[in-house]
Design a protein around this motif. Sequence first.
Motif, PDB file in Angstrom:
ATOM      1  N   GLY A  49       0.802  -1.223   0.000  1.00  0.00           N
ATOM      2  CA  GLY A  49       0.000   0.000   0.000  1.00  0.00           C
ATOM      3  C   GLY A  49       0.828   1.261   0.000  1.00  0.00           C
ATOM      4  O   GLY A  49       0.310   2.359   0.196  1.00  0.00           O
ATOM      5  N   GLY A  51       2.152   2.693  -2.498  1.00  0.00           N
ATOM      6  CA  GLY A  51       1.880   3.491  -3.686  1.00  0.00           C
ATOM      7  C   GLY A  51       2.753   3.143  -4.870  1.00  0.00           C
ATOM      8  O   GLY A  51       2.812   3.884  -5.854  1.00  0.00           O
ATOM      9  N   THR A  53       2.460   0.594  -7.179  1.00  0.00           N
ATOM     10  CA  THR A  53       1.698   0.344  -8.397  1.00  0.00           C
ATOM     11  C   THR A  53       1.101   1.636  -8.926  1.00  0.00           C
ATOM     12  O   THR A  53       1.014   1.846 -10.139  1.00  0.00           O
ATOM     13  N   THR A  54       0.729   2.529  -8.008  1.00  0.00           N
ATOM     14  CA  THR A  54       0.168   3.811  -8.440  1.00  0.00           C
ATOM     15  C   THR A  54       1.216   4.612  -9.220  1.00  0.00           C
ATOM     16  O   THR A  54       0.895   5.242 -10.231  1.00  0.00           O
ATOM     17  N   GLU A 196       6.219  -6.318  -9.644  1.00  0.00           N
ATOM     18  CA  GLU A 196       6.421  -7.536  -8.854  1.00  0.00           C
ATOM     19  C   GLU A 196       6.587  -8.785  -9.719  1.00  0.00           C
ATOM     20  O   GLU A 196       5.789  -9.714  -9.645  1.00  0.00           O
ATOM     21  N   HIS A 229       9.106  -7.046  -3.825  1.00  0.00           N
ATOM     22  CA  HIS A 229       8.991  -7.227  -2.382  1.00  0.00           C
ATOM     23  C   HIS A 229      10.155  -8.054  -1.845  1.00  0.00           C
ATOM     24  O   HIS A 229      10.603  -7.863  -0.732  1.00  0.00           O
TER      25      HIS A 229
HETATM   26  N1  ATP Z   1      -7.829   3.516  -8.298  1.00  0.00           N
HETATM   27  C1  ATP Z   1      -7.713   3.747  -6.973  1.00  0.00           C
HETATM   28  N2  ATP Z   1      -8.697   4.355  -6.309  1.00  0.00           N
HETATM   29  C2  ATP Z   1      -8.577   4.591  -4.977  1.00  0.00           C
HETATM   30  N3  ATP Z   1      -7.511   4.258  -4.243  1.00  0.00           N
HETATM   31  C3  ATP Z   1      -6.488   3.634  -4.847  1.00  0.00           C
HETATM   32  C4  ATP Z   1      -6.546   3.347  -6.249  1.00  0.00           C
HETATM   33  N4  ATP Z   1      -5.388   2.709  -6.597  1.00  0.00           N
HETATM   34  C5  ATP Z   1      -4.666   2.613  -5.467  1.00  0.00           C
HETATM   35  N5  ATP Z   1      -5.316   3.180  -4.425  1.00  0.00           N
HETATM   36  C6  ATP Z   1      -4.827   3.284  -3.043  1.00  0.00           C
HETATM   37  O1  ATP Z   1      -3.550   3.842  -3.082  1.00  0.00           O
HETATM   38  C7  ATP Z   1      -2.701   3.235  -2.114  1.00  0.00           C
HETATM   39  C8  ATP Z   1      -1.469   2.694  -2.807  1.00  0.00           C
HETATM   40  O2  ATP Z   1      -1.815   1.569  -3.591  1.00  0.00           O
HETATM   41  P1  ATP Z   1      -0.823   0.788  -4.541  1.00  0.00           P
HETATM   42  O3  ATP Z   1      -1.583  -0.256  -5.231  1.00  0.00           O
HETATM   43  O4  ATP Z   1      -0.084   1.763  -5.367  1.00  0.00           O
HETATM   44  O5  ATP Z   1       0.163   0.123  -3.467  1.00  0.00           O
HETATM   45  P2  ATP Z   1       1.389  -0.835  -3.719  1.00  0.00           P
HETATM   46  O6  ATP Z   1       2.561  -0.154  -3.184  1.00  0.00           O
HETATM   47  O7  ATP Z   1       1.444  -1.255  -5.142  1.00  0.00           O
HETATM   48  O8  ATP Z   1       1.005  -2.044  -2.784  1.00  0.00           O
HETATM   49  P3  ATP Z   1       1.257  -3.617  -2.994  1.00  0.00           P
HETATM   50  O9  ATP Z   1       2.628  -3.892  -2.531  1.00  0.00           O
HETATM   51  O10 ATP Z   1       0.234  -4.237  -2.130  1.00  0.00           O
HETATM   52  O11 ATP Z   1       1.048  -3.907  -4.441  1.00  0.00           O
HETATM   53  C9  ATP Z   1      -3.522   2.152  -1.453  1.00  0.00           C
HETATM   54  O12 ATP Z   1      -3.979   2.647  -0.216  1.00  0.00           O
HETATM   55  C10 ATP Z   1      -4.658   1.929  -2.383  1.00  0.00           C
HETATM   56  O13 ATP Z   1      -5.818   1.553  -1.681  1.00  0.00           O
END
Ligand code: ATP
Lengths: 288, 461
Positions: A49, A51, A53-54, A196, A229
């Motif tokens: 979480g 961010g 993937t974002t 990943e 990870h």
């Molecule tokens: N389309 C979206 N709408 C609302 N919230 C989102 C959206 N995409 C991601 N988030 C939120 O943004 C935050 C970061 O998410 P992200 O998927 O980027 O995490 P991550 O680092 O890739 O995690 P993981 O290791 O689990 O893949 C999370 O709290 C997620 O719930």
Amino acid sequence: MSAVAKPMNNDAILKVEHLSMRFGGLMAINDLSFEVRRGEITALIGPNGAGKTTVFNCITGFYKPTMGMISMHQEGGKSFYLERMADFEVTRDAKVARTFQNIRLFSGLTLLENLLVAQHNALMKASGYTVLGLLGFKSYKDASKEATEKARYWLEKASLIDRADDPAGDLPYGAQRRLEIARAMCTGPELLCLDEPAAGLNPRESQELNKLLRSIRADNGTSLLLIEHDMSVVMEISDHVVVLEYGQKISDGDPAHVKNDPRVIAAYLGVDDDEVETVRHEVEEGAN
Amino acid sequence: MATVTNPSAASTGSLTAKALREATFTAVMTFLMFALFIGLKTDQNMRNELILVPRWGMLAILVVIAFVGRFAMVAWLQPWRTASKAAKSAAPTVDEDAGFVKRNFSKLAILALVLYPPIILWIFGVQGSLKYIDNFGIQILIYVMLAWGLNIVVGLAGLLDLGYVAFYAVGAYSYALLSINFGFSFWILLPLAGILSAFWGIILGFPVLRLKGDYLAIVTLAFGEIIRLVLINWQDVTKGTFGISGIPKITLFGIPFDASPNGFAKMFHLAPSSAYYKVFLFYLILLLCLLTAFVTIRLRRLPIGRAWEALREDEIACRSLGINTVTTKLTAFAIGAMFGGFAGSFFAARQGFVSPESFVFLESAVILSMVVLGGMGSLTGIAIAAIAMVGGTELLREMDFLKHVFGPDFTPELYRMLIFGLAMVFMMLVRPRGFVGTREPTAFLFERKAVSGAFTKEGHG
Ligand SMILES: Nc1ncnc2c1ncn2[C@@H]1O[C@H](COP(=O)(O)OP(=O)(O)OP(=O)(O)O)[C@@H](O)[C@H]1O
Ligand SMILES: [Mg+2]
């Protein structure tokens, strides 16, 4: 074209500057800046979480960032502002390819077809935007043969050649990951973003993956940005690591540096901010 | 040598014993459950007294049914089901063992279709052939063409289009209006009708294709209705519900099919009959169908066709590979619509009359069910489905003998929808992927293996 930026630093292939992404009340990424250097393997790590993937979705045009700039600097000197481009243009014009955290293959198409679909734009041109191809012109047949050869090259490289004519959905998990990487490479990218790639792989498959990634960089000159990870994978293959926590960068540097950064250790062990100092002391004592 | 027990015989014996045991148990349970409900009936006698009427016969019948049913299920149905399941899971990729008929199926089918009119003429004579060539031949081939056209949109690109008949209507009215008002010939209007339909496909596509799944289906449904309502209400041009009649016939490169001195019958010294026109129409629609099939097969091997199928499998992955999904969807819509337009103009020319009645939602639904029943994406399967559905309707019309069974008011074709519905439910239970559930790959490195339907997706938009 407004999406074309001036060529800047030759060393950096991708520059992320002051990137922020807000989902309603949630700041998923907060003022993040980092660089991916040409010819290197850069890892983006962080707890669940954070961010990561974002960030990928912003780079590849699937999300429009709330703020910030992402610029891609190609080898030929051309540059693009990715945040202004549509998702398919990022791959087609800026030459940034990606894979997905939850594998997205065309499961009903064969492995070969998956790799041919990835060469869509080149083949489309060769088929005269379908017209010449429909009339059976030779130029398309040649291009099609060339595309098949390219697919064969990548199938061999990903050690999937034996299963070339099987449906992608029939492959075991590890092979699906490799196929997705091969498919992304068939678009001819200068920067490959992997979300990943080692998730769910057994140690042997993980080793194969590392080999594939190294050879992509060495033989094809493609720069890599990967989310991971598994720290052992990160430490083994990456040249440069960026660490993210709650949407903010907490560390940036070579693997050895990041590994000993107390903030990173704290983030991964789940320690409160005021305890970071204690951890730092422990680490320093451990190093002595 | 030691005595060898036959394991399969032993298991058969134990299976029968098990079935007998379970059947007896079921029969006893049935007896106990129904003894009071069915076996005894409360009634009133002449003096308004409550009496019990025993119905042992009916109870016995129920018990026997339960016994036989349970026995059949345990002894035959369950082993058969597990065996067929095991056989299925043992072979997930379907391997073609090439029989002669199977290998050359399409060539043989085309040959049969080419020989169909002369054989019918020979068997039933010139007048008797009309029914077979027109009602069965031409009617079925029109639907085959429509279903193949829709197959591009639904089967390949995975876009659920419930308003396909709108493009058929555009093609039909384009031919009707332009040939009556401007006197253009069929050979000019055929491509023009296709282009106009494709144009409307793009017009519809632009606003609609950002929608997915159910939303796309509803909007295309609405589009189909809008076109029909425009045809009904734009009376100055379309003559509303009266429809347009007197649409010119098609000529064979200038030779008309009528009784005039330079007509077809006179020129070839044949007795004047409308059958020759029908035969000509049969070959024309056959050619149009073959064109549709040829283009579809070619397109599948081109990047655009592969992109359609990839779009059906995963749209986001397509975009990540640099494919512009909007133009890809638009081309699928436009090309599907174009074939609908061709079929429409042929329909108008063949009927000589068009009215909005012919373009109701039911038509879209019938064409769509052909695509689904046939197996999405498979030309052969869809053709079989079209033959079964249209041919089945025509056959129902022929079943006059049913009148003797159910009385003179019985019109079998009114039960068409009921039978379709049942057939559809049955098909989807037995073969959820349609008649032809496998997918032919468009390219191969070593050997061509059909892809099992278990891996392909139906698309979500
Ligand atoms: N389309 C979206 N709408 C609302 N919230 C989102 C959206 N995409 C991601 N988030 C939120 O943004 C935050 C970061 O998410 P992200 O998927 O980027 O995490 P991550 O680092 O890739 O995690 P993981 O290791 O689990 O893949 C999370 O709290 C997620 O719930
Ligand atoms: Mg993630």
